[in-house]
Design a protein around this motif. Structure first.
Motif, short mmCIF file in Angstrom:
data_model
loop_
_atom_site.label_atom_id
_atom_site.label_comp_id
_atom_site.label_asym_id
_atom_site.label_seq_id
_atom_site.Cartn_x
_atom_site.Cartn_y
_atom_site.Cartn_z
N LEU A 1 -15.94 81.37 -44.51
CA LEU A 1 -14.51 81.09 -44.68
C LEU A 1 -14.26 79.59 -44.75
O LEU A 1 -13.37 79.13 -45.50
N ALA A 2 -15.02 78.83 -43.97
CA ALA A 2 -14.86 77.37 -44.00
C ALA A 2 -15.27 76.83 -45.37
O ALA A 2 -14.59 75.92 -45.92
N ARG A 3 -16.34 77.34 -45.95
CA ARG A 3 -16.75 76.90 -47.29
C ARG A 3 -15.70 77.29 -48.32
O ARG A 3 -15.38 76.50 -49.23
N GLN A 4 -15.14 78.49 -48.14
CA GLN A 4 -14.11 78.92 -49.07
C GLN A 4 -12.87 78.03 -48.98
O GLN A 4 -12.25 77.71 -50.00
N ARG A 5 -12.55 77.60 -47.78
CA ARG A 5 -11.38 76.74 -47.61
C ARG A 5 -11.59 75.40 -48.30
O ARG A 5 -10.65 74.83 -48.90
N LYS A 6 -12.82 74.88 -48.24
CA LYS A 6 -13.10 73.63 -48.94
C LYS A 6 -12.90 73.79 -50.43
O LYS A 6 -12.35 72.89 -51.10
N GLU A 7 -13.33 74.91 -50.97
CA GLU A 7 -13.13 75.16 -52.40
C GLU A 7 -11.65 75.25 -52.74
O GLU A 7 -11.20 74.73 -53.79
N ILE A 8 -10.88 75.87 -51.87
CA ILE A 8 -9.43 75.97 -52.10
C ILE A 8 -8.80 74.58 -52.07
O ILE A 8 -7.93 74.24 -52.89
N ASP A 9 -9.23 73.75 -51.12
CA ASP A 9 -8.68 72.41 -51.01
C ASP A 9 -8.99 71.59 -52.27
O ASP A 9 -8.16 70.78 -52.73
N VAL A 10 -10.18 71.79 -52.82
CA VAL A 10 -10.54 71.08 -54.06
C VAL A 10 -9.60 71.50 -55.18
O VAL A 10 -9.12 70.66 -55.97
N GLU A 11 -9.31 72.79 -55.27
CA GLU A 11 -8.41 73.28 -56.31
C GLU A 11 -6.99 72.77 -56.09
O GLU A 11 -6.25 72.52 -57.06
N LEU A 12 -6.62 72.62 -54.84
CA LEU A 12 -5.26 72.13 -54.55
C LEU A 12 -5.09 70.65 -54.94
O LEU A 12 -3.94 70.19 -55.10
N GLU A 13 -6.18 69.94 -55.05
CA GLU A 13 -6.08 68.53 -55.44
C GLU A 13 -5.45 68.37 -56.82
O GLU A 13 -4.82 67.34 -57.11
N PHE A 14 -5.60 69.37 -57.66
CA PHE A 14 -4.97 69.31 -58.99
C PHE A 14 -3.45 69.37 -58.89
O PHE A 14 -2.74 69.05 -59.83
N TYR A 15 -2.96 69.80 -57.71
CA TYR A 15 -1.50 69.91 -57.50
C TYR A 15 -1.05 68.96 -56.40
O TYR A 15 -0.08 69.22 -55.70
N GLN A 16 -1.82 67.84 -56.28
CA GLN A 16 -1.53 66.81 -55.30
C GLN A 16 -1.49 67.37 -53.87
O GLN A 16 -0.77 66.88 -53.00
N GLY A 17 -2.26 68.42 -53.62
CA GLY A 17 -2.32 68.99 -52.28
C GLY A 17 -1.06 69.72 -51.87
O GLY A 17 -0.93 70.11 -50.71
N ASP A 18 -0.13 69.90 -52.81
CA ASP A 18 1.14 70.58 -52.50
C ASP A 18 1.00 72.06 -52.82
O ASP A 18 0.90 72.46 -53.98
N VAL A 19 1.01 72.89 -51.77
CA VAL A 19 0.84 74.33 -51.96
C VAL A 19 1.98 74.91 -52.78
O VAL A 19 1.79 75.86 -53.56
N ASN A 20 3.16 74.36 -52.64
CA ASN A 20 4.32 74.89 -53.37
C ASN A 20 4.15 74.75 -54.87
O ASN A 20 4.74 75.51 -55.64
N LYS A 21 3.36 73.77 -55.32
CA LYS A 21 3.15 73.57 -56.76
C LYS A 21 1.99 74.41 -57.28
O LYS A 21 1.78 74.50 -58.49
N ALA A 22 1.22 74.99 -56.37
CA ALA A 22 0.04 75.76 -56.77
C ALA A 22 0.46 77.11 -57.34
O ALA A 22 1.51 77.65 -57.00
N PRO A 23 -0.35 77.68 -58.24
CA PRO A 23 -0.05 79.00 -58.80
C PRO A 23 -0.14 80.08 -57.72
O PRO A 23 -0.76 79.89 -56.67
N SER A 24 0.45 81.23 -58.00
CA SER A 24 0.53 82.29 -57.00
C SER A 24 -0.85 82.79 -56.59
O SER A 24 -1.07 83.11 -55.41
N TRP A 25 -1.80 82.87 -57.50
CA TRP A 25 -3.13 83.38 -57.14
C TRP A 25 -3.83 82.46 -56.13
O TRP A 25 -4.55 82.92 -55.25
N LEU A 26 -3.57 81.13 -56.30
CA LEU A 26 -4.19 80.19 -55.37
C LEU A 26 -3.50 80.26 -53.99
O LEU A 26 -4.15 80.15 -52.95
N LYS A 27 -2.18 80.48 -54.02
CA LYS A 27 -1.46 80.64 -52.76
C LYS A 27 -1.96 81.87 -51.99
O LYS A 27 -2.18 81.81 -50.77
#
Length: 223
Positions: free
Chosen positions: A149-175
Motif C-alpha cells: 500500500l505504501a508503494r501504491q501511495r507513492k505511485e498515486i503521489d507521482v500521478e498527482l504531481e501532474f495536478y500540482q498535488g491538488d486532489v480536487n483537480k485530479a480525475p475521478s478514477w485517481l481520486k
C-alpha cells in the motif's frame, strides 16, 4: 389401632405401691409401641402436588401434614415445622450449597483436563510458542500488505504531481484510487491493533494456566 391391654389386679389384692408402678410402666410401654408403628404422611405442597411418604415430608415443612394409620384413619395432624419465609430461606441456602458443590466439581474437572493436556511445563511452553507464532505469521502478512500500500501511495503521489498535488483537480478514477488506498491503510492498522490485543490475550491465558499448573504439579495431583 389395637386397644391398650388392661392391667388387672386380683379383686381382693392390696394396691401395693410397687405393683401400681409396675402397671403404669407396662401401660406406658405399650402406648409408646403403638405410637411408633409406621404411618403414612400426606400433604399438599406449595405447588399443589399431593405428596405421601412414610416419614415427614420436607416439601411440606411449612404446612400441616396428616399422619394416617394403616387403615387410612388420621392418627394425628403434624403442625408446620417452618414458616413459608423460613422454608424459602432454607431452599435458597440449599440451592447455594448445591451451586457451590457444582462449582467445585467443575473446577476439579477443569484441573484434570489441564493436567491431561499439559503433564509438564515443556508442553505448555511449546503450545504457547505455537500460538504466538500463528499471530506473528498473520502480522507478517499484514506488514507486507502495508508495504504494498505504501508503494501504491507513492505511485498515486507521482500521478498527482501532474495536478500540482491538488486532489480536487485530479480525475475521478485517481481520486477513487487514493481513497481506496487510504481506507486499506486504516483497515490494516486496525487489524494490527487487534492482533496485538490477541497476543496479549494469549499470553494472559497461558500465564494464568501456568500458575495453576505449577500448583497442581507441586501438589502431585493426578489427572
Amino acid at each position: 389401632m389395637n386397644p391398650l391391654p388392661l392391667f388387672r389386679l386380683p379383686a381382693r389384692a392390696a394396691l401395693h405401691p410397687l405393683t401400681v408402678a409396675l402397671g403404669l410402666c407396662l401401660l406406658a410401654g405399650t402406648a409408646a409401641a403403638q405410637n411408633n408403628t409406621g404411618g403414612i404422611y400426606s400433604c399438599t405442597d406449595s405447588k399443589g402436588r399431593r405428596l405421601t411418604s412414610d416419614r415427614p415430608i420436607p416439601e411440606c415443612l411449612d404446612r400441616e401434614q396428616r399422619e394416617l394409620g394403616k387403615t387410612g384413619i388420621v392418627k394425628r395432624v403434624v403442625p408446620p415445622s417452618y414458616t413459608a419465609e423460613e422454608r424459602a430461606r432454607l431452599d435458597a441456602q440449599r440451592k447455594a450449597e448445591e451451586l457451590q458443590l457444582a462449582r467445585v466439581a467443575e473446577e476439579k474437572r477443569r484441573d484434570r483436563a489441564l493436567l491431561v493436556r499439559y503433564p509438564n511445563q515443556a508442553m505448555h511452553d511449546k503450545e504457547r510458542t505455537d500460538a504466538l507464532l500463528q499471530i506473528d505469521e498473520v502480522v507478517g502478512a499484514v506488514n507486507k500488505r502495508q508495504e504494498a500500500l505504501a508503494r501504491q501511495r507513492k505511485e498515486i503521489d507521482v500521478e498527482l504531481e501532474f495536478y500540482q498535488g491538488d486532489v480536487n483537480k485530479a480525475p475521478s478514477w485517481l481520486k477513487r484510487k487514493l481513497e481506496d488506498n487510504e481506507q486499506q491503510v486504516q483497515i490494516q492498522k486496525r487489524f494490527l491493533a487487534e492482533q496485538a490485543q490477541e497476543k496479549q490475550r494469549i499470553n494472559g491465558r497461558f500465564d494464568e494456566e501456568l500458575a495453576k499448573l505449577k500448583q497442581l504439579w507441586a501438589t502431585g495431583v493426578k489427572p
